[in-house]
Design a protein around this motif. Structure first.
Motif, PDB file in Angstrom:
ATOM      1  N   ASN A 117     -59.874 -41.113 -25.506  1.00 12.91           N
ATOM      2  CA  ASN A 117     -58.822 -39.859 -26.096  1.00 12.91           C
ATOM      3  C   ASN A 117     -57.594 -40.469 -26.740  1.00 12.91           C
ATOM      4  O   ASN A 117     -57.315 -40.125 -27.867  1.00 12.91           O
ATOM      5  CB  ASN A 117     -58.527 -38.920 -24.779  1.00 12.91           C
ATOM      6  CG  ASN A 117     -59.388 -37.787 -24.572  1.00 12.91           C
ATOM      7  OD1 ASN A 117     -60.323 -37.607 -25.566  1.00 12.91           O
ATOM      8  ND2 ASN A 117     -59.803 -37.534 -23.472  1.00 12.91           N
ATOM      9  N   HIS A 138     -56.584 -32.312 -20.332  1.00 14.21           N
ATOM     10  CA  HIS A 138     -56.167 -33.647 -19.523  1.00 14.21           C
ATOM     11  C   HIS A 138     -55.172 -34.566 -20.018  1.00 14.21           C
ATOM     12  O   HIS A 138     -54.808 -34.746 -21.105  1.00 14.21           O
ATOM     13  CB  HIS A 138     -57.510 -34.513 -19.326  1.00 14.21           C
ATOM     14  CG  HIS A 138     -57.403 -35.855 -18.396  1.00 14.21           C
ATOM     15  ND1 HIS A 138     -57.215 -37.025 -18.711  1.00 14.21           N
ATOM     16  CD2 HIS A 138     -57.759 -36.026 -17.244  1.00 14.21           C
ATOM     17  CE1 HIS A 138     -57.375 -37.823 -17.826  1.00 14.21           C
ATOM     18  NE2 HIS A 138     -57.590 -37.333 -16.757  1.00 14.21           N
ATOM     19  N   ASP A 211     -64.070 -32.718 -25.325  1.00 13.31           N
ATOM     20  CA  ASP A 211     -63.926 -33.615 -24.261  1.00 13.31           C
ATOM     21  C   ASP A 211     -65.091 -33.332 -23.155  1.00 13.31           C
ATOM     22  O   ASP A 211     -64.922 -32.201 -22.477  1.00 13.31           O
ATOM     23  CB  ASP A 211     -62.539 -34.109 -23.841  1.00 13.31           C
ATOM     24  CG  ASP A 211     -62.702 -34.949 -22.732  1.00 13.31           C
ATOM     25  OD1 ASP A 211     -63.607 -35.287 -22.135  1.00 13.31           O
ATOM     26  OD2 ASP A 211     -61.728 -35.448 -22.251  1.00 13.31           O
ATOM     27  N   ALA A 213     -66.048 -34.734 -20.487  1.00  9.20           N
ATOM     28  CA  ALA A 213     -65.754 -35.739 -19.633  1.00  9.20           C
ATOM     29  C   ALA A 213     -66.669 -35.243 -17.979  1.00  9.20           C
ATOM     30  O   ALA A 213     -67.533 -35.914 -17.838  1.00  9.20           O
ATOM     31  CB  ALA A 213     -64.351 -35.995 -19.233  1.00  9.20           C
ATOM     32  N   LYS A 245     -67.962 -40.565 -14.672  1.00  4.66           N
ATOM     33  CA  LYS A 245     -68.238 -39.345 -13.961  1.00  4.66           C
ATOM     34  C   LYS A 245     -69.674 -39.349 -13.669  1.00  4.66           C
ATOM     35  O   LYS A 245     -70.181 -40.154 -12.876  1.00  4.66           O
ATOM     36  CB  LYS A 245     -67.730 -38.009 -14.447  1.00  4.66           C
ATOM     37  CG  LYS A 245     -66.026 -38.401 -14.707  1.00  4.66           C
ATOM     38  CD  LYS A 245     -65.264 -37.072 -15.037  1.00  4.66           C
ATOM     39  CE  LYS A 245     -63.900 -37.626 -15.426  1.00  4.66           C
ATOM     40  NZ  LYS A 245     -63.213 -38.396 -14.549  1.00  4.66           N
TER      41      LYS A 245
HETATM   42  C1  PLP Z   1     -61.045 -34.409 -19.243  1.00  2.00           C
HETATM   43  C2  PLP Z   1     -60.864 -35.834 -18.979  1.00  2.00           C
HETATM   44  N1  PLP Z   1     -60.900 -36.792 -20.135  1.00  2.00           N
HETATM   45  C3  PLP Z   1     -60.721 -38.042 -19.883  1.00  2.00           C
HETATM   46  C4  PLP Z   1     -60.760 -38.610 -18.443  1.00  2.00           C
HETATM   47  C5  PLP Z   1     -60.437 -40.014 -18.538  1.00  2.00           C
HETATM   48  O1  PLP Z   1     -61.708 -40.670 -18.111  1.00  2.00           O
HETATM   49  P1  PLP Z   1     -61.505 -42.028 -17.339  1.00  2.00           P
HETATM   50  O2  PLP Z   1     -61.386 -41.917 -15.735  1.00  2.00           O
HETATM   51  O3  PLP Z   1     -62.945 -42.547 -17.360  1.00  2.00           O
HETATM   52  O4  PLP Z   1     -60.549 -42.987 -17.960  1.00  2.00           O
HETATM   53  C6  PLP Z   1     -60.818 -37.793 -17.410  1.00  2.00           C
HETATM   54  C7  PLP Z   1     -60.737 -38.264 -16.287  1.00  2.00           C
HETATM   55  O5  PLP Z   1     -60.461 -37.720 -15.200  1.00  2.00           O
HETATM   56  C8  PLP Z   1     -60.857 -36.421 -17.504  1.00  2.00           C
HETATM   57  O6  PLP Z   1     -60.978 -35.264 -16.833  1.00  2.00           O
END
Ligand code: PLP
Length: 399
Positions: A117, A138, A211, A213, A245
């Motif tokens: 991001n 986030h 996103d 995620a 995840k």
């Molecule tokens: C919506 C969202 N984007 C990005 C991320 C970041 O991912 P990462 O933990 O793989 O860095 C998260 C992590 O919780 C998230 O919830």
């Protein structure tokens, strides 16, 4: 006031959370983890119901074998950026597999979802551009906006009308606006109103990044996320996801329908100035992606658990964070003390969940967030439900 005085409030908060002693509710130390859904905390066996391991792939035999094979063949780390010595065939093969899965021309893999991001948002939107961001996004999305030279405009959480009004104010400049939303939001597990957002984006000639995620692996016939589930893949410009995840690894990616995404490799600082993902992480993620695309059975299992827990949560009188079942079941409280007490009571009956308190939560609420996994057994879910039932008696004195 001296340099370190600013930490006094944080010290007091941590002390108040730990006042009952025992296991810390934030950054809880895991003594040991031995499967996707079980481990030891504070010397006691726990069902893990506070991870993001939606499909349970961290312990999948083929994913583990792929990671071990990659370590044996290529070592533990790349020790270099994708721009230099860390650009292995595995990284490129994973990018190709993700781009092919979505059916778009370009994909870039980053070292974490957070960096994805940061790197994508800050590079796509520059001076003179606009970022239209859901207020409950986030931290990585908000931080990407801070790193960008664009003007950031927040709209009210999941409020398409509010977004519409803000875009209307930009007039023709809306063509320079990138809307950023999540598929499902990480704290409450609520989905974005993507159909309405797509309509608005089209009407104003803006751009849209979703996103996924928490929705990748979980929604859609092939697990590609909420855009796929709603048949909107043709209407979105960029999809961001993480490996940490459903895919059970570490890393992140952005898939783009526009080939210009490829050029971010030369301008995106969070892509350039960091070491690339390690060979085992890339190898296990490649295998996990295959399983996600072929993962109807896993998804069906996960959703069965999600529906059951949601119904039981409602039956027990908890305020749920969503209007419909989701793999994240957030139990919402106005005060922190009750959320803390429920978290502790669940831990005492062998169920680990996440305690989330302001400022990490929307609208100042406190949450006990339970996340489910396809690797949970029916008995695990029964245990979680009876732990909730017991906690409801002990914490709230309810009948
Ligand atoms: C919506 C969202 N984007 C990005 C991320 C970041 O991912 P990462 O933990 O793989 O860095 C998260 C992590 O919780 C998230 O919830």
């Amino acid at each position: 006031m001296s340099l370190l005085d600013k930490f006094a409030a944080q010290r007091a908060l941590q002390a108040s959370l730990a006042q009952t002693g025992g296991v810390a509710p934030i950054a809880t130390p895991m003594d040991d983890v031995d499967s996707a859904t079980s481990g030891t905390i504070g010397g006691r066996r726990m069902i893990l119901a506070g991870t993001n391991n939606y499909l349970g792939l961290t312990y999948n035999a083929a994913c583990r074998a792929a990671a071990i094979e990659a370590i044996e063949a290529q070592g533990t780390g790349t020790t270099g950026s994708r721009m230099a010595s860390g650009n292995y065939a595995g990284h490129r093969a994973l990018e190709q597999a993700l781009a092919e899965a979505v059916g778009w021309p370009s994909c870039i893999v980053f070292s974490t979802g957070y960096q994805t991001n940061l790197g994508v948002i800050s590079a796509l939107a520059g001076t003179g551009d606009y970022l239209m961001v859901d207020a409950d996004s986030h931290a990585s999305i908000h931080d990407g906006c801070k790193l960008s030279n664009a003007t950031t405009i927040r709209f009210r959480h999941n409020d398409p009308e509010n977004l519409d009004r803000r875009l209307a104010r930009l007039g023709d400049e809306a063509h320079r606006a990138l809307i950023v939303v999540e598929g499902i939001y990480s704290t409450l597990g609520d989905p974005a109103p993507l159909r309405e957002i797509v309509d608005i984006k089209k009407r104003h000639g803006a751009w849209l990044l979703v996103d996924e995620a928490h929705s990748f692996g979980v929604y859609g016939p092939r697990g590609l996320g909420l855009c796929e589930e709603l048949g909107l893949l043709d209407d979105v410009d960029f999809i961001v996801g993480t490996f940490s995840k459903s895919l059970g690894g570490v890393g992140g990616f952005c898939v783009g329908r526009h080939s210009e995404l490829e050029l971010l490799r030369f301008v995106s600082r969070p892509y350039i100035f960091t070491a690339s993902s390690s060979p085992p992480s890339i190898a296990s993620t490649r295998e996990a992606l295959r399983q996600v695309l072929d993962g109807h059975g896993l998804r069906a299992h996960l959703w069965r658990h999600a529906k059951r827990l949601y119904a039981e949560g409602k039956r027990l009188g908890f305020r749920m964070g969503t209007d419909t079942p989701a793999p994240i079941a957030a139990l919402v409280f106005d005060d922190r003390t009750r959320a803390r007490a429920l978290w502790q009571a669940l831990l005492d009956t062998g169920v680990y969940t996440n305690l989330m308190i302001p400022p990490a939560t929307p609208s100042g609420v406190s949450l006990v967030r339970i996340s489910l996994s396809a690797a949970h057994s029916d008995e695990d879910v029964t245990h979680i439900v009876s732990a909730l039932e017991q906690a409801r008696h002990t914490v709230f004195g309810l009948g």
